[in-house]
Design a protein around this motif. Structure first.
Motif, mmCIF file in Angstrom:
data_model
loop_
_atom_site.group_PDB
_atom_site.id
_atom_site.type_symbol
_atom_site.label_atom_id
_atom_site.label_comp_id
_atom_site.label_asym_id
_atom_site.label_seq_id
_atom_site.Cartn_x
_atom_site.Cartn_y
_atom_site.Cartn_z
ATOM 1 N N ALA A 1 42.050 -12.493 4.992
ATOM 2 C CA ALA A 1 43.158 -13.035 4.210
ATOM 3 C C ALA A 1 44.282 -12.007 4.183
ATOM 4 O O ALA A 1 45.227 -12.090 4.956
ATOM 5 C CB ALA A 1 42.692 -13.404 2.809
ATOM 6 N N TRP A 2 44.177 -10.992 3.303
ATOM 7 C CA TRP A 2 45.123 -9.875 3.324
ATOM 8 C C TRP A 2 44.879 -8.966 4.522
ATOM 9 O O TRP A 2 45.801 -8.390 5.080
ATOM 10 C CB TRP A 2 44.974 -9.037 2.049
ATOM 11 N N GLN A 3 43.622 -8.783 4.860
ATOM 12 C CA GLN A 3 43.248 -7.973 6.017
ATOM 13 C C GLN A 3 42.031 -8.624 6.649
ATOM 14 O O GLN A 3 41.397 -9.491 6.041
ATOM 15 C CB GLN A 3 42.964 -6.531 5.602
ATOM 16 N N ALA A 4 41.706 -8.233 7.861
ATOM 17 C CA ALA A 4 40.550 -8.784 8.565
ATOM 18 C C ALA A 4 39.550 -7.666 8.788
ATOM 19 O O ALA A 4 39.861 -6.650 9.415
ATOM 20 C CB ALA A 4 40.962 -9.406 9.893
ATOM 21 N N ALA A 5 38.349 -7.855 8.274
ATOM 22 C CA ALA A 5 37.329 -6.815 8.389
ATOM 23 C C ALA A 5 35.954 -7.437 8.230
ATOM 24 O O ALA A 5 35.801 -8.517 7.646
ATOM 25 C CB ALA A 5 37.537 -5.729 7.326
ATOM 26 N N ARG A 6 34.959 -6.728 8.752
ATOM 27 C CA ARG A 6 33.563 -7.089 8.524
ATOM 28 C C ARG A 6 32.815 -5.839 8.072
ATOM 29 O O ARG A 6 33.234 -4.703 8.353
ATOM 30 C CB ARG A 6 32.910 -7.668 9.785
ATOM 31 N N GLY A 7 31.713 -6.061 7.394
ATOM 32 C CA GLY A 7 30.952 -4.932 6.889
ATOM 33 C C GLY A 7 29.472 -5.211 6.874
ATOM 34 O O GLY A 7 29.021 -6.358 7.017
ATOM 35 N N ILE A 8 28.710 -4.154 6.699
ATOM 36 C CA ILE A 8 27.258 -4.245 6.571
ATOM 37 C C ILE A 8 26.855 -3.290 5.460
ATOM 38 O O ILE A 8 27.315 -2.147 5.407
ATOM 39 C CB ILE A 8 26.555 -3.921 7.907
#
Length: 474
Positions: free
Chosen positions: A353-360
């Motif tokens: 949305a504001w930024q694009a990221a993925r995490g674990i």
């Protein structure tokens, strides 16, 4: 049997007494937790609102449904996807909602006999309005098996609690407009300022003390807590409190200046992805249970379906409530009953949305991989040791590359497995439309005669305010 599922929009777990907060924001929610079960480490796998709620109602994360972005015109949810209200209505429940998510996407109104849309002239909704619709509906259907979804927005910006709620959380001797206090300057000169000026700062006033905003957030939570008590007292008055499965959850949390995020819910950091989940069902859930392990919002759908199967209420076709195929969620009942600590060892996180990221995130570490930082300055990888650094202040990605590489490999394998050859919806969004919230800022900047590139080079609020007031190009 009655089920009331309550979304507490933008409610951060760490701001509740039951999760260790020292201020008296949540006496009634804490009481509900003492009478039921509190999940200590519950997570929003997908943020923010649109994707989080889609996960709750499908029992599937965004990589499974394809819904990974908030506010995107590319997103669709096929009607073939199983949807919690549809399932319960088909089994014989009367289904209702007091909500306005329909304004975001049409699928949020699916499956309801009665959908009360609370959209109004303001972008915020007072919890009293929710109760004014919900309480008569409950009374009308108190002799039926029903499912009711309620969506409270009080903790969401703009923070505008009744004035009487503020003194408990803000020192009366302090002046929130003191010109000598410069703690708001980082927020006012942030790249996201044009959006928040219109939707938040102008509505609250020329505050100079950032602590005042934190106090307003706490006051909103306390006001919300009183509205929940009002609702709960109504259940007791109607004599149905004992037969009602009450579920409270936060769709996402809120960052209060952490990580350069000023009173908003982006970033895969703990303030935003660690959410409250509390359940009470007298006689079925042992009071005082605290679940220590990792769980996620998608676990709610199979949990509710199993609850109905366990209860087998008269007139309800429990046999119709088998778990849909392909769920990412797992029933919480083993954890509730005390035979498991949670539902998983690892949580996978996503935002677009504001930024694009993925995490674990596992029991100790969290890795965040950023693909597009939007209006923020972010390194491509962030690694945090949550055991020694719960506030996520020391990025270990460069000093512990072996751990970062292993976690990123695990994340990539998970994403590839979920996609199973399908295009990545996050990468499609970035390629075809870009970040939805950057587009919102660009529209505001364009109206002021500015471009995104100009603004990013000099995010100075005085420059923007002057341009916006005069509508002149700089």
């Amino acid at each position: 049997m009655k089920i009331i599922l309550i979304s507490l929009d933008t409610l951060r777990a760490s701001r509740l007494g039951g999760y260790g907060y020292g201020k008296r924001t949540s006496p009634h929610m804490d009481a509900i937790a003492r009478d039921g079960v509190l999940f200590e480490r519950a997570y929003a796998a997908d943020i923010p609102t649109e994707v989080a709620h889609t996960g709750v109602f499908t029992g599937k994360i965004g990589l499974t449904t394809g819904v990974v972005s908030h506010g995107s015109d590319l997103t669709q949810l096929p009607k073939s996807v199983e949807w919690l209200p549809n399932l319960l209505r088909a089994a014989g429940f009367t289904t209702g909602a007091v909500d306005n998510l329909y304004q975001l996407k049409e699928w949020f109104a699916r499956g309801y006999n009665h959908y009360i849309n609370t959209v109004g002239g303001n972008r915020w909704i007072d919890g009293r309005t929710i109760n004014e619709h919900a309480m008569p509906w409950i009374e009308q259907h108190k002799d039926e098996s029903f499912f009711l979804f309620l969506h409270y927005w009080d903790a969401h910006t703009p923070y505008l609690p009744p004035e009487s709620y503020v003194p408990e959380f803000y020192d009366a001797a302090k002046d929130p407009y003191d010109p000598a206090n410069l703690s708001m300057e980082p927020a006012y000169n942030h790249a996201a300022y044009p959006f928040f000026k219109h939707h938040h700062y102008d509505l609250v006033g020329p505050v100079t003390d950032s602590g005042y905003y934190d106090a307003l957030y706490d006051a909103e939570i306390r006001y919300l807590d009183d509205r929940l008590k009002e609702l709960d007292d109504h259940l007791a008055k109607l004599g149905i409190q004992e037969e009602t499965l009450l579920v409270l959850f936060g769709d996402h949390g809120e960052s209060l200046t952490e990580h350069d995020i000023y009173w908003d819910h982006c970033g895969l950091y703990e303030p935003t992805v660690h959410v409250p989940v509390i359940m009470r069902w007298p006689g079925r859930i042992r009071p005082g249970r605290r679940v220590p392990g990792l769980v996620q919002q998608a676990d709610l759908l199979p949990t509710l379906l199993e609850a109905v199967r366990r209860e087998s209420p008269a007139g309800i076709a429990s046999a119709k409530l088998e778990d849909p195929a392909g769920l990412d969620g797992k029933s919480l009942w083993e954890a509730i009953d005390g035979t498991a600590e949670g539902t998983r060892d690892t949580i996978y996180l996503s935002e677009c949305a504001w930024q694009a990221a993925r995490g674990i995130r596992n029991d100790r570490y969290k890795l965040i991989v950023t693909y597009d930082p939007g209006p923020f300055d972010r390194p491509p990888r962030e690694l945090y040791d949550l055991g020694s650094d719960p506030l996520e202040t020391v990025n270990l990605a460069e000093t512990m590359p072996d751990i970062a590489d292993a976690l990123e490999g695990q994340l990539q394998a998970f994403v590839a497995g979920k996609l199973a050859g399908r295009p990545d919806p996050m990468q499609e969004q970035l390629a075809l439309r870009g970040l939805p919230f950057r587009r919102r800022i660009e529209q505001i900047l364009n109206a002021a005669g500015m471009t995104w590139e100009q603004w990013r080079r000099n995010p100075d609020r005085a420059v923007f305010d002057h341009a916006a007031a005069g509508k002149q190009r700089i």
